[in-house]
Design a protein around this motif. Structure first.
Motif, PDB file in Angstrom:
ATOM      1  N   ALA A  62       0.840  -1.193   0.000  1.00  0.00           N
ATOM      2  CA  ALA A  62       0.000   0.000   0.000  1.00  0.00           C
ATOM      3  C   ALA A  62       0.878   1.246   0.000  1.00  0.00           C
ATOM      4  N   ALA A  63       0.285   2.354  -0.408  1.00  0.00           N
ATOM      5  CA  ALA A  63       1.026   3.618  -0.439  1.00  0.00           C
ATOM      6  C   ALA A  63       1.460   4.001   0.969  1.00  0.00           C
ATOM      7  N   GLY A  64       2.636   4.587   1.055  1.00  0.00           N
ATOM      8  CA  GLY A  64       3.095   5.108   2.338  1.00  0.00           C
ATOM      9  C   GLY A  64       3.727   4.093   3.247  1.00  0.00           C
ATOM     10  N   GLY A  65       4.116   2.928   2.722  1.00  0.00           N
ATOM     11  CA  GLY A  65       4.764   1.928   3.551  1.00  0.00           C
ATOM     12  C   GLY A  65       6.063   2.459   4.132  1.00  0.00           C
ATOM     13  N   GLU A  66       6.253   2.249   5.431  1.00  0.00           N
ATOM     14  CA  GLU A  66       7.394   2.847   6.110  1.00  0.00           C
ATOM     15  C   GLU A  66       7.836   1.957   7.263  1.00  0.00           C
ATOM     16  N   LEU A  67       9.138   1.698   7.305  1.00  0.00           N
ATOM     17  CA  LEU A  67       9.736   0.899   8.367  1.00  0.00           C
ATOM     18  C   LEU A  67      10.368   1.834   9.383  1.00  0.00           C
ATOM     19  N   GLY A  68       9.891   1.773  10.614  1.00  0.00           N
ATOM     20  CA  GLY A  68      10.438   2.630  11.659  1.00  0.00           C
ATOM     21  C   GLY A  68      11.746   2.082  12.208  1.00  0.00           C
ATOM     22  N   LEU A  69      12.624   2.975  12.637  1.00  0.00           N
ATOM     23  CA  LEU A  69      13.918   2.572  13.191  1.00  0.00           C
ATOM     24  C   LEU A  69      14.021   3.023  14.644  1.00  0.00           C
ATOM     25  N   ARG A  70      14.579   2.146  15.475  1.00  0.00           N
ATOM     26  CA  ARG A  70      14.926   2.519  16.843  1.00  0.00           C
ATOM     27  C   ARG A  70      16.426   2.758  16.910  1.00  0.00           C
TER      28      ARG A  70
END
Length: 235
Positions: A62-70
Motif C-alpha cells: 500500500a502507499a506510504g509503507g514505512e519501516l520505523g527505526l529505533r
C-alpha cells in the motif's frame, strides 16, 4: 506448554534480550487510513543472503509503507533516519497473500544503510528456533502459552517494543491466538515453549500474527519456509 505466570514473565524477559532488536514497527496507508503493524528480521541460514524481513501480507504494497527505526538497531548513533520508506528499498516486498506473508530480502536494506553512512545492528530470529511441522503438531485444543513481540501503538503515536503473553491453540491446520491483540501487533513474531519427546524444553518461533477479529490466525513457519526459496532476492 502452558507455563505458570512467573515462568511466562521470565520467558518474556529473555525474548527481549535475545531477539528484541529483530523487531521493527511498520506503517502503511489503506484507503487514507493509517495501518500499523510489526516486521521482524529472520536469518534463514549462515549465509547473509538468507536474511529476510517478514511481516503480514496485508500490511505491504500500500502507499506510504514505512519501516520505523529505533536507535538500538543502527550504528553509529545519530546517523540513521527515523524511518525508511519502502519505495527506497530494491528489491521490494514479495507478497504471498495465500499464506498471509510478505518477505523482503534484506540486501536492499543493507545497501540503503551503507549509502547513508550507517549500518544495521539487529538480532535476527535464527533459523534454529523456527518451528518445524513437529512443533506445530504438538499444539492442540488445550491452550499453550504464547509470546508476541511487537511494536504497539500508544495514544501519542509512539511505537514502543512490547511483549504480549497470550494463549495459542490448534484445530487441524488452523493455529490461532485466542484473543484479539492491540493495534500494531499484526505481522509480529509469535513464540512458544515446548518439551520434545525426550523432555528437553526449547523456545520456538511459531510464526507471525495475521489479521483477525476476536483472535488471530498464525502463519506458521512451515508455511513461511515454503515461500522463502521463491522470494526474489538480490544476490
Amino acid at each position: 506448554m502452558l507455563l505458570d505466570p512467573d515462568a511466562e514473565n521470565d520467558v518474556a524477559y529473555e525474548l527481549c534480550q535475545i531477539v528484541g532488536r529483530a523487531i521493527l514497527p511498520y506503517r502503511s496507508s489503506v484507503d487514507d487510513e493509517q495501518v500499523h503493524g510489526t516486521a521482524f528480521f529472520f536469518q534463514g541460514g549462515d549465509d547473509p543472503v538468507g536474511e529476510s524481513l517478514l511481516t503480514a501480507a496485508n500490511l505491504v504494497g500500500a502507499a506510504g509503507g514505512e519501516l520505523g527505526l529505533r536507535a538500538s538497531v543502527t550504528e553509529p548513533a545519530g546517523v540513521a533516519p527515523a524511518a525508511v520508506s519502502a519505495t527506497e528499498i530494491v528489491p521490494g516486498w514479495a507478497r504471498f497473500p495465500g499464506d498471509g506473508v510478505a518477505v523482503l530480502p534484506t540486501a536492499g536494506l543493507h545497501r540503503y544503510a551503507g549509502d547513508g553512512g550507517w549500518r544495521w545492528r539487529v538480532q535476527p530470529v535464527p533459523a534454529g528456533i523456527a518451528a518445524g511441522p513437529e512443533v506445530v503438531a504438538r499444539l492442540g485444543a488445550d491452550a499453550d502459552s504464547a509470546f508476541v513481540l511487537a511494536h504497539g501503538v500508544r495514544e501519542d503515536g509512539s511505537r514502543p517494543l512490547e511483549v504480549a503473553i497470550e494463549r495459542v491453540v490448534r484445530d487441524g491446520d488452523d493455529v490461532r491466538i485466542t484473543t484479539e491483540l492491540p493495534p500494531g501487533y499484526v505481522g509480529a513474531p509469535v513464540f512458544v515453549v515446548q518439551a520434545d519427546t525426550a523432555g528437553e524444553v526449547s523456545l520456538y518461533c511459531l510464526g507471525l500474527v495475521l489479521p483477525g477479529v476476536g483472535g488471530h490466525p498464525v502463519a506458521t513457519f512451515d508455511r513461511i519456509r515454503a515461500v522463502l526459496p521463491a522470494t526474489p532476492g538480490d544476490v
